[in-house]
Design an enzyme around this catalytic site. Structure first.
Site, PDB file in Angstrom:
ATOM      1  N   ARG A  51       0.870  -1.193   0.000  1.00  0.00           N
ATOM      2  CA  ARG A  51       0.000   0.000   0.000  1.00  0.00           C
ATOM      3  C   ARG A  51       0.895   1.227   0.000  1.00  0.00           C
ATOM      4  O   ARG A  51       1.754   1.375   0.867  1.00  0.00           O
ATOM      5  CB  ARG A  51      -0.895  -0.015   1.235  1.00  0.00           C
ATOM      6  N   GLU A  59     -11.463   3.724  -5.852  1.00  0.00           N
ATOM      7  CA  GLU A  59     -11.406   2.282  -6.095  1.00  0.00           C
ATOM      8  C   GLU A  59     -11.600   1.998  -7.587  1.00  0.00           C
ATOM      9  O   GLU A  59     -12.372   2.669  -8.270  1.00  0.00           O
ATOM     10  CB  GLU A  59     -12.478   1.561  -5.287  1.00  0.00           C
ATOM     11  N   ARG A 115      -0.600  -5.644   4.892  1.00  0.00           N
ATOM     12  CA  ARG A 115       0.087  -5.132   3.704  1.00  0.00           C
ATOM     13  C   ARG A 115       1.323  -4.327   4.094  1.00  0.00           C
ATOM     14  O   ARG A 115       1.327  -3.659   5.136  1.00  0.00           O
ATOM     15  CB  ARG A 115      -0.852  -4.235   2.896  1.00  0.00           C
TER      16      ARG A 115
END
Length: 232
Positions: A51, A59, A115
């Protein structure tokens, strides 16, 4: 006295070593581009999602977050996804599957989803910075990863001011909350003496004061979302 001097020297060297370690860049091979702020890479034969620190893009696939973004900005999900695809394609103009990139970490290395959190570098360019400067991402500051927060805020303000990328002054291409024509929009917001959520007229204004003006008290739980009652 000598012990004090030695202690100071040791502390200084330790600080330098810590800074050097924090700035170390780790090579990784790009596997895929997930969306405008997330990629998948291979590090030491292990697949990791990365990320990009400090940025947030629309999105690119239908999911819960896309619905939330649509609700906040008063746009349709399809409009959000279209903008998300634009951001994703812009990221692909800098990095592409098969490329070798370099990951720079900040104070916190992973998020709650597992992440990796990183500043992504390629050919001497920090991709996080370019995504905001080119107008394809919001700044999203979540402590303790604040190393380039001021740089990102300045870049974002300039991108909005000059209508770069998603901030073109057209409703169909603007990732901003829609308003009636007579009301203030994101292109003439200015940092004034507002410090509290009750002074904000919209979620868009709250985001502006958090990300551009740096009013951190608007985001008390440090999740990157200001004034929860406005930005539901």
């Amino acid at each position: 006295m000598k012990n004090i001097i030695r202690l100071k020297i040791f502390s200084f060297l330790l600080l330098c070593l810590s800074s050097a370690f924090a700035s170390e860049k780790i090579p990784a091979k790009v596997i895929s581009i997930i969306d405008g702020d997330t990629i998948k890479v291979l590090i030491n034969e292990k697949t990791e999602k990365v990320r990009l620190i400090g940025i947030d893009t629309p999105e690119s696939k239908p999911n819960k977050r896309a619905k939330l973004q649509a609700k906040r900005t008063k746009q349709t999900i399809n409009e959000i996804l279209e903008l998300g695809q634009m951001a994703k394609k812009h990221l692909q103009s800098y990095i592409y599957p098969g490329d070798t990139v370099y990951l720079e970490f900040d104070a916190q290395k992973r998020d709650k989803y597992g992440r990796l959190l990183a500043y992504v570098w390629t050919n001497g360019i920090m991709v996080n910075e370019k995504m905001i400067c080119d107008g394809y991402a919001y700044p999203l500051t979540i402590p303790p990863n604040v190393k380039y927060a001021n740089l990102f805020r300045k870049c974002f303000a300039k991108a909005v001011k000059y209508g770069f990328g998603l901030w073109k002054k057209k409703d169909s291409n603007s990732y901003t909350e829609r308003k009636k024509p007579e009301k203030t929009n994101n292109f003439n917001l200015k940092c004034k003496n507002k410090k509290y959520c009750y002074q904000m007229k919209s979620c868009e204004e709250a985001k502006f004061y958090l990300n551009v003006c740096g009013i951190k008290r608007l985001d008390r739980d440090r999740d990157g979302i200001p004034c929860e009652k406005l930005c539901k």
